[in-house]
Scaffold this motif. Sequence first.
Motif, short mmCIF file in Angstrom:
data_model
loop_
_atom_site.label_atom_id
_atom_site.label_comp_id
_atom_site.label_asym_id
_atom_site.label_seq_id
_atom_site.Cartn_x
_atom_site.Cartn_y
_atom_site.Cartn_z
N LEU A 18 -0.40 2.04 7.52
CA LEU A 18 -0.21 0.91 6.61
C LEU A 18 -0.65 -0.39 7.27
O LEU A 18 -1.27 -1.23 6.65
CB LEU A 18 1.27 0.79 6.20
N LEU A 19 -0.30 -0.53 8.55
CA LEU A 19 -0.60 -1.79 9.23
C LEU A 19 -2.07 -1.95 9.56
O LEU A 19 -2.57 -3.06 9.66
CB LEU A 19 0.23 -1.92 10.51
N SER A 20 -2.78 -0.82 9.69
CA SER A 20 -4.19 -0.95 10.12
C SER A 20 -5.19 -0.87 8.98
O SER A 20 -6.34 -1.22 9.15
CB SER A 20 -4.51 0.14 11.15
N SER A 21 -4.75 -0.43 7.81
CA SER A 21 -5.73 -0.30 6.72
C SER A 21 -5.89 -1.61 5.94
O SER A 21 -5.08 -2.50 6.03
CB SER A 21 -5.32 0.82 5.77
N LYS A 32 0.81 -1.22 0.00
CA LYS A 32 0.00 0.00 0.00
C LYS A 32 0.85 1.27 0.00
O LYS A 32 0.32 2.37 -0.09
CB LYS A 32 -0.92 -0.01 1.24
N ALA A 33 2.14 1.13 0.12
CA ALA A 33 3.04 2.30 0.16
C ALA A 33 3.32 2.78 -1.26
O ALA A 33 3.15 2.02 -2.22
CB ALA A 33 4.34 1.91 0.86
N PRO A 34 3.76 4.05 -1.42
CA PRO A 34 4.14 4.52 -2.76
C PRO A 34 5.27 3.66 -3.33
O PRO A 34 6.08 3.13 -2.58
CB PRO A 34 4.63 5.95 -2.51
#
Length: 85
Positions: free
Chosen positions: A82-85, A31-33
């Motif tokens: 990032l970890l919670s989405s 999910k990161a760029p």
Amino acid sequence: MNIVIVYKNIKNRWGSLSKDATINLNIHLIKAPVDVIDYVILHELCHFKIKGHSFRFWNYLKQFVPDYEQKKKWLEYNTSNLLSS
Ligand SMILES: [Zn+2]
């Protein structure tokens, strides 16, 4: 040498390196760029040459990711998102 990149449900880190030349990436990193993902991959690749996070390691990594400090900070600030989405 073949390098295999695998996304896994790993905890406490974004990436790790196995002796069999597998780079394990945290599944949430997806999910990161893309430039942040590149940073994590290049970071792990640099560990093939230099173990640990010495001054020498960061200097070496800087050749490939001149703005690595920004990527590092981005990850620090966005870890919980990032970890919670
Ligand atoms: Zn490292």
